[in-house]
Each structure stands twice: as C-alpha cells, then as structure tokens.
Design a protein around this motif. Sequence first.
Motif, PDB file in Angstrom:
ATOM      1  N   ILE A   1       0.846  -1.184   0.000  1.00 23.35           N
ATOM      2  CA  ILE A   1       0.000   0.000   0.000  1.00 23.35           C
ATOM      3  C   ILE A   1       0.888   1.244   0.000  1.00 23.35           C
ATOM      4  O   ILE A   1       1.719   1.436   0.887  1.00 23.35           O
ATOM      5  N   LEU A   2       0.712   2.069  -1.021  1.00 22.37           N
ATOM      6  CA  LEU A   2       1.543   3.250  -1.236  1.00 22.37           C
ATOM      7  C   LEU A   2       0.757   4.514  -0.940  1.00 22.37           C
ATOM      8  O   LEU A   2      -0.473   4.528  -1.002  1.00 22.37           O
ATOM      9  N   PRO A   3       1.449   5.600  -0.622  1.00 20.69           N
ATOM     10  CA  PRO A   3       0.744   6.866  -0.385  1.00 20.69           C
ATOM     11  C   PRO A   3       0.087   7.362  -1.669  1.00 20.69           C
ATOM     12  O   PRO A   3       0.582   7.125  -2.772  1.00 20.69           O
TER      13      PRO A   3
ATOM     14  N   VAL B   1       6.606   2.448   0.573  1.00 24.14           N
ATOM     15  CA  VAL B   1       5.486   1.587   0.928  1.00 24.14           C
ATOM     16  C   VAL B   1       5.042   1.929   2.345  1.00 24.14           C
ATOM     17  O   VAL B   1       5.845   1.905   3.275  1.00 24.14           O
ATOM     18  N   LEU B   2       3.757   2.264   2.507  1.00 18.34           N
ATOM     19  CA  LEU B   2       3.250   2.589   3.836  1.00 18.34           C
ATOM     20  C   LEU B   2       3.117   1.347   4.705  1.00 18.34           C
ATOM     21  O   LEU B   2       3.508   1.335   5.875  1.00 18.34           O
ATOM     22  N   ARG B   3       2.566   0.301   4.136  1.00 19.25           N
ATOM     23  CA  ARG B   3       2.410  -0.955   4.872  1.00 19.25           C
ATOM     24  C   ARG B   3       2.121  -2.061   3.877  1.00 19.25           C
ATOM     25  O   ARG B   3       1.860  -1.804   2.702  1.00 19.25           O
ATOM     26  N   VAL B   4       2.138  -3.300   4.351  1.00 19.22           N
ATOM     27  CA  VAL B   4       1.895  -4.470   3.515  1.00 19.22           C
ATOM     28  C   VAL B   4       0.834  -5.339   4.172  1.00 19.22           C
ATOM     29  O   VAL B   4       0.892  -5.594   5.378  1.00 19.22           O
ATOM     30  N   GLU B   5      -0.151  -5.747   3.378  1.00 13.46           N
ATOM     31  CA  GLU B   5      -1.176  -6.683   3.838  1.00 13.46           C
ATOM     32  C   GLU B   5      -1.038  -7.978   3.041  1.00 13.46           C
ATOM     33  O   GLU B   5      -0.682  -7.942   1.851  1.00 13.46           O
ATOM     34  N   THR B   6      -1.288  -9.106   3.695  1.00 11.35           N
ATOM     35  CA  THR B   6      -1.255 -10.387   2.987  1.00 11.35           C
ATOM     36  C   THR B   6      -2.603 -11.092   3.141  1.00 11.35           C
ATOM     37  O   THR B   6      -3.234 -11.039   4.207  1.00 11.35           O
ATOM     38  N   ILE B   7      -3.032 -11.740   2.060  1.00 14.73           N
ATOM     39  CA  ILE B   7      -4.317 -12.436   2.036  1.00 14.73           C
ATOM     40  C   ILE B   7      -4.111 -13.800   1.389  1.00 14.73           C
ATOM     41  O   ILE B   7      -3.426 -13.913   0.369  1.00 14.73           O
TER      42      ILE B   7
ATOM     43  N   LEU C   1       0.803  -7.175  -5.368  1.00 12.76           N
ATOM     44  CA  LEU C   1       0.133  -6.060  -6.019  1.00 12.76           C
ATOM     45  C   LEU C   1       0.532  -4.778  -5.310  1.00 12.76           C
ATOM     46  O   LEU C   1       0.719  -4.780  -4.097  1.00 12.76           O
ATOM     47  N   ARG C   2       0.638  -3.701  -6.047  1.00 16.13           N
ATOM     48  CA  ARG C   2       0.898  -2.401  -5.451  1.00 16.13           C
ATOM     49  C   ARG C   2      -0.260  -1.466  -5.780  1.00 16.13           C
ATOM     50  O   ARG C   2      -0.596  -1.283  -6.944  1.00 16.13           O
TER      51      ARG C   2
ATOM     52  N   GLU D   1      -7.158   3.190  -2.694  1.00 18.72           N
ATOM     53  CA  GLU D   1      -7.733   2.074  -3.437  1.00 18.72           C
ATOM     54  C   GLU D   1      -7.906   0.818  -2.588  1.00 18.72           C
ATOM     55  O   GLU D   1      -8.480  -0.166  -3.048  1.00 18.72           O
ATOM     56  N   GLU D   2      -7.413   0.864  -1.345  1.00 18.21           N
ATOM     57  CA  GLU D   2      -7.386  -0.355  -0.529  1.00 18.21           C
ATOM     58  C   GLU D   2      -8.788  -0.890  -0.245  1.00 18.21           C
ATOM     59  O   GLU D   2      -9.058  -2.087  -0.436  1.00 18.21           O
ATOM     60  N   ALA D   3      -9.682  -0.035   0.237  1.00 25.05           N
ATOM     61  CA  ALA D   3     -11.033  -0.497   0.580  1.00 25.05           C
ATOM     62  C   ALA D   3     -11.737  -1.072  -0.642  1.00 25.05           C
ATOM     63  O   ALA D   3     -12.405  -2.108  -0.564  1.00 25.05           O
ATOM     64  N   ALA D   4     -11.588  -0.415  -1.803  1.00 28.24           N
ATOM     65  CA  ALA D   4     -12.240  -0.898  -3.019  1.00 28.24           C
ATOM     66  C   ALA D   4     -11.685  -2.247  -3.451  1.00 28.24           C
ATOM     67  O   ALA D   4     -12.438  -3.128  -3.895  1.00 28.24           O
ATOM     68  N   LEU D   5     -10.366  -2.440  -3.332  1.00 33.82           N
ATOM     69  CA  LEU D   5      -9.769  -3.725  -3.703  1.00 33.82           C
ATOM     70  C   LEU D   5     -10.286  -4.840  -2.804  1.00 33.82           C
ATOM     71  O   LEU D   5     -10.590  -5.944  -3.277  1.00 33.82           O
ATOM     72  N   MET D   6     -10.393  -4.584  -1.495  1.00 35.70           N
ATOM     73  CA  MET D   6     -10.896  -5.625  -0.583  1.00 35.70           C
ATOM     74  C   MET D   6     -12.349  -5.962  -0.909  1.00 35.70           C
ATOM     75  O   MET D   6     -12.738  -7.132  -0.888  1.00 35.70           O
ATOM     76  N   ASP D   7     -13.149  -4.926  -1.216  1.00 36.95           N
ATOM     77  CA  ASP D   7     -14.533  -5.204  -1.613  1.00 36.95           C
ATOM     78  C   ASP D   7     -14.569  -6.024  -2.903  1.00 36.95           C
ATOM     79  O   ASP D   7     -15.409  -6.915  -3.061  1.00 36.95           O
ATOM     80  N   LEU D   8     -13.678  -5.714  -3.826  1.00 36.83           N
ATOM     81  CA  LEU D   8     -13.627  -6.440  -5.097  1.00 36.83           C
ATOM     82  C   LEU D   8     -13.268  -7.908  -4.870  1.00 36.83           C
ATOM     83  O   LEU D   8     -13.888  -8.806  -5.466  1.00 36.83           O
ATOM     84  N   LEU D   9     -12.283  -8.170  -4.025  1.00 39.57           N
ATOM     85  CA  LEU D   9     -11.909  -9.557  -3.744  1.00 39.57           C
ATOM     86  C   LEU D   9     -13.063 -10.308  -3.081  1.00 39.57           C
ATOM     87  O   LEU D   9     -13.309 -11.485  -3.383  1.00 39.57           O
ATOM     88  N   ASN D  10     -13.776  -9.638  -2.178  1.00 38.03           N
ATOM     89  CA  ASN D  10     -14.940 -10.270  -1.563  1.00 38.03           C
ATOM     90  C   ASN D  10     -16.009 -10.587  -2.603  1.00 38.03           C
ATOM     91  O   ASN D  10     -16.665 -11.628  -2.539  1.00 38.03           O
ATOM     92  N   PHE D  11     -16.179  -9.693  -3.598  1.00 38.68           N
ATOM     93  CA  PHE D  11     -17.155  -9.947  -4.653  1.00 38.68           C
ATOM     94  C   PHE D  11     -16.741 -11.157  -5.492  1.00 38.68           C
ATOM     95  O   PHE D  11     -17.589 -11.979  -5.866  1.00 38.68           O
ATOM     96  N   ILE D  12     -15.467 -11.271  -5.805  1.00 38.77           N
ATOM     97  CA  ILE D  12     -14.999 -12.406  -6.609  1.00 38.77           C
ATOM     98  C   ILE D  12     -15.357 -13.724  -5.935  1.00 38.77           C
ATOM     99  O   ILE D  12     -15.736 -14.699  -6.594  1.00 38.77           O
TER     100      ILE D  12
END
Length: 543
Positions: free
Chosen positions: A41-43, A134-140, A174-175, A180-191
């Motif tokens: 996750i980048l600024p 990079v501000l932080r890193v999340e793993t899923i 992914l960078r 964009e973080e919240a939208a990406l998580m919602d997108l993965l949940n939709f998939i």
Amino acid sequence: MTEAKVDHPITVPETPPSPELDFTFAFNDPNFSDRVLRIEILPDIPVSQSDVEAYVSNSDWGHNRKRRRAETEDIVVQCEEQVLHCNMLDTEDFVVCENQDEDAMATTESPSVSLCNCVNVKAAGIWITDCSTVLRVETIHISSPILAAKSPFFYKLFSDGMKQSGLEERQATLRIHESEEAALMDLLNFIYGNTLSTTTAPSLLDVLKAADKFEVESCMRYCSRLLGQLPMTRDSALLYLDLPSSVLMVDAVQSLTDTAKKFLATRYRELTKFVDEVLYLPLAGIEAVLSSDDLHVASEDAIFDLVLKWARLHYRNAEDRQEVIASRLARLIRFPFMSCRKLRKVLSCNDFDPQLSSKIVLEALFYKSETPYRQRLLAVENANATYRGFVDRSYKYRPVKIVEFELPHPQCIVYLDLKREECARLFPAGRVYSQAFNLGGQGFFLSAHCNMDQQNSFQCLGLFLGMQEKGSVSFVVDYEFSVRVKPEEEFQSKHKGTYTFTGGKAVGYRNLLAIPWTTFMADDSIYFINSVLHLQAELIIRQ
C-alpha cells in the motif's frame, strides 16, 4: 442382406444457467487457498490545482487518460520479466510483481521500504516510473482458480506472469495506492461471494474502477446496476457519463450511462425553464439532453439557437467550434422540423462548415417535400439510429410545410399535420399552435382548438389563422381551410372567407368539420389517415 443402421440425433434438453457459486467461506482461509497475495500500500499521489483545472478545461482529458493507461499496461506486459526483478512501480496504476523474499509474508511491515527507479522504452516513447515509499503491507490467502475464473488479469498473472519470473514461490504482489485499498478488498470479496456489502454511491464507484483495473467485468456490471438504482443527481449523472472515457471495459458501464442520460433528459424535459443551467452542461451532458425525443420546446428553431449559444460559450476558437459542431452537435438538431426561415440562417452561419450546412439544408427540404407516408417511413427507419433527425419532438409550435408563390399575388399553401394523440390532448378546451410562417413580409400562424359550439353546446374542432403582432400594418387576406378525408384521401374545402388583418388579429371557424368532438375522434373517423389529421390553409394577399 444387412439392414443399414441409422443413428438418430439425441436431443438434450436445454438447462437454465446455474447461479453463481458462493465461495465466501474460502476467502482468506489457508485451508482453501493455494497462494498468498501480498498487497503493498503506497501513499496517494497529490493532485495539484493545475491538474484539476486542466481536467475541467479539457473535454478530451478522459480519452487521453484512457489511451495513456492502455499504453502503460501494454508496456507492463511486454517488460513483465524486467518488472518482476526490479520491483518497478507505476505511479498512476498498479504493477504486478513476484515477491522474491519468502520471509516477507508478515501481515504488516515497516513503512520505510524503499523501492528503485526504472526506465522502460517502448517505440519512440520513454516511460519513467517514479517509485516511492510503501506505507504498509497486507497479505491475504487466495485461491488462484477462483480469482482466475472471474478476472483475465489474475488468469494471466497466475498462468504466465509467475512462470516468467522463474521462481517457485506461491506468492504474488500487487501495489496499490492507499485510497484504493477499501475498493480492492470489496472487489476480492465480490470475486468470492458475488455480492458487495457497500451501498453508497462513492464506494460503489470506487469498486467499479477497481474492477476495471483488475478486469472483473461481472463486478463492473453489478456496480453499474446498483448505481443506476440509487437516487441520482445532476453531478452524479455527469460523472457517470464520463465513465466510458476513463474505463477500458466500456460495455460494462453502458447500462449506467444510459440511466444517466435518461435522468438528464427527464430533468431538463421542460427545456425553456432550464436554459441557463443547460448552457453550462459539459459536452456529454448537452448531448444527453438534446438527444431526447421528449423535450418540451417551442420549436426545433429554439434547439438550433441553443446549440449555437452553447458552442460559442464553450469553444471560443472559431475552428474548434466549427469542428465540434460538425462532429458532435449538428446531429442533435432535427433540421427537417426547423422553419424555412431558420434553415436560411443555417446556410449563412459561419459556425457551420459550408459543405455541411448545404447538405443539412438540402436534406431537410427534401424531407419537407415528401408525402406524409414517406415521412412516417423515414421516421420509423430512423427510430433506432444514433442521429434521429427524422423523429419530431413535443413541440409547443407544430412544424408546417409551406408552398409559396409570388405572382400574380403573394400566396402560400400551408400544411399542418396533427397526430391523433395530439388531438386527444386538446379535449376539453386545449389549443395547439403552428410554427410562424411568412406571407408578404408578415408573420402568420395557424391554431387548432377544441372549443364549445355555441349553437349546439358540444365540443368541436376549430381552426384559426392569426397574424403576429408587428405594428399597425393591414393586410387583406383571402383564406380557405381544407382537411383530407377518407376514402379518397383528398382535401375537402371546409371554410373560406376574406379578412383584413392587423397585428394580433385572428380569424377562423369554431366548428370546422360541423360535427361534435366525439364523432371527430371516433375510431371510424374519416378525418384520421394512419392516425394523422391533415389540415391545409390556402392564403392570398389582395393588394
């Protein structure tokens, strides 16, 4: 003798498509996952005021951005192996890369990870990527078959991208920017689950844009449908109209842009009440409004004047104005329904290319000279076309066809056609006016009324000839009103006389057909031919 064996085809009953499978239980669960998705996750990139002004002032900004993005993604694909090894970052979009460090699977990391700068060359252009912190890193934990089934992006990543890296680790990176973080998580949940928890328009729009980036068309269509069902405003409708210029999968947002167009067309249906507001709509907005068949306007002449005023306001440069009128605005004007007086102005208007204006006016005049049957046929053929020039609108002043003569006296024959539904709306005391037409240098008009027959006390059809108020000039006019009737479908004279006109005066006959309104409007009425009433007025000025 052996009998020949014949194979009969087997008919397999068609089964309805199965509903989308729900894999919500498997999301971020190591037991049902074969890979780890590492999200850096980048600024966010700050947007300067000059960038905003450039966007507002340049109507092609969205198209340019879409083209740049497509070119950038082409470069990413071609240089993917190089990208994977240098952790290159695209400051406008994301970049997919393979993590080379198995130990980097922690849920969060220090915000001080520094990334390198890379330069890639494609054709004659140079693409420079400015990497940042990079501000932080999340793993899923993810299931690659589930993601690949919904997204060509992830399919290519898991089938080609990771093979090209030459590594065996089951981790992809992914960078994205922080916004964009919240939208990406919602997108993965939709998939995984084919639904979204978010219900607000801004959040759905963010998810839609993320779905476009990661090529999840089903999610784009889902977001488009939900956005189209939410209450819409002028600003949100204009925002949706701009989507086709900023996304790659345009078909997925078509339903939303259609809904936005309908909203704007309905909002500004009474166009004369909103002229000042409509003048400041962007190009996509004015196109949505003026493409509507349901506009309530005085006449198509008013549409022509509005288009010219809008173009002169938004395009000060004469060449730019002429170009946008030729390519986008002229098709919004239904020239066949303009008055002949205004068509003459089209020929002399400097905002129109001379060749275009000549073609437009000739086409309009040929339409006016066609028989009513041929005009209706042209309207039907034109009904589903992008340019609906032969389809009329809800005009306050109905278009007329005129045949003029100069000798031996100034004379004209005026044809006014009214549809059955237009006549029905006149009951019990309505009236409809024609466009103004010129005779002997003076403006006249026809008006059809539903009024009360004073002798018999029933409603009936009346027809009147009026002179526009222009000074105290007097004209002696011979007039004759006729109507086309079945079965011969020829015009029959119904009323004639002589009248001395001065400004603002009118003359006519209250019961033109000498029958009650109910008889005139009956299903077996002899006055409606293919549901159209054909009226004619022959006028001669006596010196």
